[in-house]
Design a protein around this motif. Structure first.
Motif, PDB file in Angstrom:
ATOM      1  N   ILE A  94      24.483 114.465  62.812  1.00 45.49           N
ATOM      2  CA  ILE A  94      25.242 114.048  64.002  1.00 45.49           C
ATOM      3  C   ILE A  94      24.577 112.830  64.637  1.00 45.49           C
ATOM      4  O   ILE A  94      25.244 111.863  65.015  1.00 45.49           O
ATOM      5  N   TRP A 107      25.028 109.569  62.531  1.00 44.81           N
ATOM      6  CA  TRP A 107      26.384 109.030  62.626  1.00 44.81           C
ATOM      7  C   TRP A 107      26.700 108.528  64.037  1.00 44.81           C
ATOM      8  O   TRP A 107      27.796 108.051  64.285  1.00 44.81           O
ATOM      9  N   ASP A 108      25.757 108.666  64.961  1.00 46.65           N
ATOM     10  CA  ASP A 108      25.948 108.257  66.355  1.00 46.65           C
ATOM     11  C   ASP A 108      27.125 108.973  67.021  1.00 46.65           C
ATOM     12  O   ASP A 108      27.825 108.399  67.849  1.00 46.65           O
ATOM     13  N   TYR A 109      27.352 110.229  66.642  1.00 37.83           N
ATOM     14  CA  TYR A 109      28.377 111.032  67.301  1.00 37.83           C
ATOM     15  C   TYR A 109      27.761 111.650  68.545  1.00 37.83           C
ATOM     16  O   TYR A 109      26.558 111.900  68.600  1.00 37.83           O
ATOM     17  N   ASP A 110      28.599 111.910  69.519  1.00 35.85           N
ATOM     18  CA  ASP A 110      28.147 112.533  70.756  1.00 35.85           C
ATOM     19  C   ASP A 110      28.801 113.901  70.899  1.00 35.85           C
ATOM     20  O   ASP A 110      29.942 114.110  70.480  1.00 35.85           O
ATOM     21  N   TYR A 151      33.191 117.038  69.692  1.00 34.36           N
ATOM     22  CA  TYR A 151      32.518 115.867  69.132  1.00 34.36           C
ATOM     23  C   TYR A 151      33.375 114.632  69.348  1.00 34.36           C
ATOM     24  O   TYR A 151      34.601 114.688  69.286  1.00 34.36           O
ATOM     25  N   ARG A 152      32.664 113.509  69.584  1.00 34.36           N
ATOM     26  CA  ARG A 152      33.358 112.245  69.809  1.00 34.36           C
ATOM     27  C   ARG A 152      32.519 111.103  69.268  1.00 34.36           C
ATOM     28  O   ARG A 152      31.315 111.215  69.098  1.00 34.36           O
ATOM     29  N   ASP A 153      33.199 109.988  69.020  1.00 32.70           N
ATOM     30  CA  ASP A 153      32.547 108.736  68.640  1.00 32.70           C
ATOM     31  C   ASP A 153      33.111 107.689  69.579  1.00 32.70           C
ATOM     32  O   ASP A 153      34.219 107.192  69.363  1.00 32.70           O
ATOM     33  N   GLY A 154      32.381 107.405  70.663  1.00 28.67           N
ATOM     34  CA  GLY A 154      32.897 106.484  71.679  1.00 28.67           C
ATOM     35  C   GLY A 154      34.117 107.096  72.349  1.00 28.67           C
ATOM     36  O   GLY A 154      34.071 108.213  72.858  1.00 28.67           O
ATOM     37  N   ARG A 173      36.900 107.831  70.715  1.00 27.29           N
ATOM     38  CA  ARG A 173      37.640 108.619  69.724  1.00 27.29           C
ATOM     39  C   ARG A 173      37.153 110.066  69.753  1.00 27.29           C
ATOM     40  O   ARG A 173      35.985 110.350  69.516  1.00 27.29           O
TER      41      ARG A 173
END
Length: 185
Positions: free
Chosen positions: A122, A125-128, A164-167, A169
């Motif tokens: 995680i 992948w720079d997921y938050d 989970y999010r990416d920015g 998204r």
């Protein structure tokens, strides 16, 4: 019979009529010429043009093959990298599953270390995370999936399962509830 102004206008009308007639005839002739097929010799591509077409088709086939190979390499690299990051979990999971079935009293805290590879994945992948387990937050329909339909935006809820999010998204919204499970500390 006709006075001068009438003759003048009659001449103008005749001149306009003749002009329109000539333009119509010229337009019909031009249209017929443009629709006429070219002589066979003009439809045939020249040897140079044929050669250029074949060369471009060859380049297109080559680029298509190269793209397909690159796609396979990228997929294989992604799978290998992901496996490397999850290897300790993938190797330990079958044993942990077997231990949990054969020894139900075995403490779950012994399994926590198995999930460190997921944490690392995680992070790489720079997921938050969206929220933290059992955290109380105002309900946001963009970030949360409620367990009841009547939860209003802004109402305080508890995070039951993180999202989970990416920015901007959102991959998976956090699952929320008005109450915590009975087994929380």
């Amino acid at each position: 019979m006709f006075d001068e102004p009438e003759l003048f206008w009659l001449g103008v009308i005749l001149w306009l009529g003749l002009t329109v007639l000539l333009l119509a005839q010229w337009g019909a002739k031009s249209k017929a010429e443009s629709e006429a097929p070219l002589p066979e010799a003009e439809n045939e591509p020249t040897d140079a043009l044929r050669s250029e077409i074949e060369e471009l088709q060859g380049q297109c086939r080559h680029l298509r093959d190269e793209l397909q190979q690159q796609s396979s390499v990228l997929r294989d690299d992604f799978r290998a990298e992901t496996f490397a990051q999850l290897q300790s979990l993938l190797v330990s999971y079958p044993t942990a599953r077997c231990m949990a079935r054969s020894k139900p009293s075995w403490p779950a805290k012994n399994l926590v270390s198995l999930f460190s590879s997921l944490e690392q994945l995680i992070q790489s992948w720079d997921y938050d995370y969206i929220g933290q387990v059992w955290e109380q937050v105002p309900y946001d329909p963009q970030l949360h999936q409620p367990d009841a339909e009547d939860i209003a935006p802004g109402e305080l809820v508890y995070i039951r399962f993180v999202g989970y999010r990416d920015g901007d998204r959102i991959f998976c919204p956090a699952k929320v509830s008005r109450t915590l499970p009975n087994s929380h500390p």
